[in-house]
Design a protein around this motif. Structure first.
Motif, short mmCIF file in Angstrom:
data_model
loop_
_atom_site.label_atom_id
_atom_site.label_comp_id
_atom_site.label_asym_id
_atom_site.label_seq_id
_atom_site.Cartn_x
_atom_site.Cartn_y
_atom_site.Cartn_z
N ALA A 254 12.30 6.55 3.93
CA ALA A 254 11.08 7.14 4.46
C ALA A 254 9.92 6.16 4.38
CB ALA A 254 10.75 8.44 3.70
N ILE A 255 9.83 5.39 3.29
CA ILE A 255 8.77 4.39 3.17
C ILE A 255 8.96 3.30 4.21
CG2 ILE A 255 7.72 2.64 1.68
CD1 ILE A 255 8.48 4.44 -0.71
N TYR A 256 10.18 2.82 4.38
CA TYR A 256 10.45 1.84 5.43
C TYR A 256 10.01 2.38 6.79
CZ TYR A 256 13.48 -1.37 2.68
OH TYR A 256 13.98 -2.29 1.79
N ARG A 257 10.34 3.64 7.04
CA ARG A 257 9.99 4.25 8.33
C ARG A 257 8.48 4.29 8.51
NH1 ARG A 257 12.68 8.48 7.38
NH2 ARG A 257 14.70 7.68 8.09
N PRO B 149 12.77 -1.48 17.37
CA PRO B 149 12.71 -0.25 16.57
C PRO B 149 14.07 0.40 16.33
CG PRO B 149 11.74 0.08 18.75
CD PRO B 149 11.95 -1.38 18.58
N ASP B 150 14.97 0.28 17.30
CA ASP B 150 16.30 0.86 17.09
C ASP B 150 17.08 0.08 16.03
OD1 ASP B 150 15.86 2.80 19.02
OD2 ASP B 150 16.67 1.57 20.64
N GLN B 151 16.93 -1.24 16.02
CA GLN B 151 17.58 -2.04 14.98
C GLN B 151 17.02 -1.68 13.61
OE1 GLN B 151 16.81 -6.26 15.07
NE2 GLN B 151 18.56 -6.75 13.76
N TRP B 152 15.68 -1.52 13.55
CA TRP B 152 15.03 -1.13 12.29
C TRP B 152 15.59 0.20 11.79
CZ3 TRP B 152 11.38 -3.56 9.17
CH2 TRP B 152 10.74 -2.75 8.22
N ALA B 153 15.61 1.18 12.69
CA ALA B 153 16.08 2.52 12.31
C ALA B 153 17.55 2.50 11.91
CB ALA B 153 15.87 3.49 13.47
N GLY B 154 18.34 1.71 12.63
CA GLY B 154 19.76 1.66 12.32
C GLY B 154 20.06 1.03 10.97
N LEU B 155 19.19 0.14 10.50
CA LEU B 155 19.41 -0.55 9.23
C LEU B 155 18.80 0.17 8.04
CD1 LEU B 155 18.92 -4.30 10.27
CD2 LEU B 155 20.96 -3.32 9.21
N PRO C 166 0.81 -1.22 0.00
CA PRO C 166 0.00 0.00 0.00
C PRO C 166 0.85 1.27 0.00
CG PRO C 166 -0.86 -1.58 1.58
CD PRO C 166 0.47 -2.10 1.15
N ALA C 167 1.89 1.31 0.82
CA ALA C 167 2.71 2.53 0.93
C ALA C 167 3.47 2.80 -0.36
CB ALA C 167 3.67 2.41 2.10
N VAL C 168 4.01 1.76 -0.98
CA VAL C 168 4.75 1.94 -2.23
C VAL C 168 3.80 2.37 -3.35
CG1 VAL C 168 6.06 0.76 -4.03
CG2 VAL C 168 6.63 0.39 -1.61
N THR C 169 2.61 1.80 -3.37
CA THR C 169 1.64 2.19 -4.39
C THR C 169 1.25 3.66 -4.22
OG1 THR C 169 0.80 -0.08 -4.50
CG2 THR C 169 -0.62 1.66 -5.39
N GLU C 170 1.01 4.07 -2.99
CA GLU C 170 0.67 5.48 -2.74
C GLU C 170 1.81 6.40 -3.19
OE1 GLU C 170 -1.58 7.84 0.78
OE2 GLU C 170 0.11 6.60 1.42
N PHE C 171 3.05 5.99 -2.96
CA PHE C 171 4.21 6.77 -3.38
C PHE C 171 4.29 6.87 -4.89
CE2 PHE C 171 8.66 6.46 -4.87
CZ PHE C 171 9.16 7.67 -4.42
N SER C 172 3.91 5.81 -5.60
CA SER C 172 4.15 5.69 -7.04
C SER C 172 2.99 6.16 -7.90
CB SER C 172 4.44 4.22 -7.39
OG SER C 172 5.48 3.69 -6.59
N VAL C 173 1.80 6.24 -7.34
CA VAL C 173 0.58 6.33 -8.15
C VAL C 173 0.52 7.58 -9.02
CG1 VAL C 173 -0.85 7.47 -6.39
CG2 VAL C 173 -1.90 5.88 -8.03
#
Length: 385
Positions: A379-382, A345-351, A285-292
């Motif tokens: 930003a999409i990952y976030r 969440p810190d591991q996610w942000a760090g990667l 959903p997020a990638v589609t919203e970014f691309s549409v």
């Protein structure tokens, strides 16, 4: 400018098509295949049933039953060694995407001493391998009809896309009765995976009239039957239509391409061991919203094929309805967010920087209607966490 179209030479599709395996092998002149599968399918007796049919036809075989989810270069070596020691003349991938990806890679590695990393994109591998027969047991990956395999490098952790006609199965047996025992979670994740394949193939910069027709047909079918298959695994009609749609979506993206969703999903599997289908579903959903905004008419076509819009809607309205439906579909099929999986969440942000660079390096984002920057991918990952 011409478009290269490549399909399996033999497709057997329909209920109980699995019984055709001895005939398919005979047509290919193969007498001693290696069956590549996982321990679950071995434990259920499914591999034994295949073996009984092969023996009745006078075909000897060997079995490698240790396929791992998201196969790694280390996991391939015992299977490749088995091909050589048993003198196998074909490789059968029996199972989900991991089994078929493993079979494709093994068919290559059994014929070369070069490491798998030398075959990752942008390298194209087109030289003949051992014949590959793909028998999917899930309705999602479409690997039975694609010229790709995805293997994780055990040394670096990189999830490598390896493309080329060499990885296209010689034959595929598509039997929807093999999916009847799929649990709801697997039904949902593989079904959304198939939908992602079809939509990305249609909006890709490499889309063409041949792939378009398969993509739109798959989108239409999945729109009608995915929720039914999720709600009732015994719905034979839904299972049959989802299985065919998954193969059609595989044909579509194999002859077009995937795009940003797939580029971003591979790092999620590599770093957090999230299944491929679930990773796609989280991002879709997020990638589609970014691309549409860069392919509004194309996404509108997807919406109309899927069934959430019609010709009375403007392209802008239809595309917006499609984005909303993807979010609703994730809700209805209980797709978790990364934080629901207890990811730190810190591991996610760090990667984030690493995952963004790995996504771009895969090449798939370059096929997206909007080619993102590393910061936009981060930003999409976030946003989905």
């Amino acid at each position: 400018m011409s478009t290269l179209i490549a399909l399996p030479r033999i497709l057997r599709i329909g209920a109980d098509a699995l019984a055709d395996l001895p005939a398919v092998l005979a047509d290919m002149g193969c007498r001693r295949p290696l069956i590549v599968t996982d321990d679950y399918l071995v434990s259920t007796g499914a591999v034994t049933r295949i073996g009984e049919g092969l023996r009745a036809a006078g075909i000897e075989f060997a079995v490698f039953g240790d396929v791992v989810p998201d196969p790694t270069t280390d996991s391939l070596k015992p299977a490749a060694d088995l091909v050589r020691t048993e003198g196998c003349d074909a490789v059968i991938g029996f199972g989900g995407g991991s089994s078929m990806d493993t079979a494709k890679a093994v068919a290559l590695l059994a014929t070369t001493d070069r490491p798998m990393r030398e075959f990752k994109a942008p390298t194209l591998t087109d030289e003949p391998l051992l014949p590959i027969i793909a028998i999917p047991t899930t309705a999602g990956s479409g690997s039975e009809a694609t010229r790709f395999t995805v293997i994780t490098d055990s040394e670096t952790g990189e999830k490598m896309l390896c493309p080329g006609i060499a990885f296209l199965p010689t034959a595929a047996i598509v039997d929807h009765t093999l999916t009847s025992s799929m649990p709801p979670r697997l039904t949902a994740d593989t079904g959304i995976d198939a939908l992602t394949h079809a939509v990305e193939a249609y909006v890709s910069r490499k889309a063409n009239p041949f792939s378009d027709s398969f993509a739109l047909t798959a989108i239409s079918t999945i729109g009608r039957y995915l929720r039914r298959a999720f709600a009732d695994g015994a719905d034979d009609q839904a299972r049959e239509h989802m299985m065919l749609a998954a193969t059609q979506a595989g044909i579509a993206f194999s002859n077009s391409s995937v795009a940003l969703v797939h580029g971003m999903s591979r790092p999620l599997g590599a770093h957090f061991h999230i299944s491929h289908g679930m990773s796609n579903a989280m991002l879709f959903p997020a990638v589609t919203e970014f691309s549409v905004g860069a392919a509004t008419a194309r996404y509108a076509d997807c919406a109309r094929a899927y069934g959430v819009a019609d010709d009375a809607h403007s392209d802008e309205a239809a595309a917006a309805l499609f984005v909303a439906e993807l979010r609703q579909l994730n809700h209805d099929l209980e797709v978790p967010a990364p934080h629901d999986l207890s990811i730190d969440p810190d591991q996610w942000a760090g990667l984030l920087p690493t995952m963004a660079e790995q996504a771009l390096a895969s090449g798939s984002p370059q096929n997206n209607p909007v080619v993102p920057t590393a910061d936009e991918i981060a930003a999409i990952y976030r946003s989905i966490f």
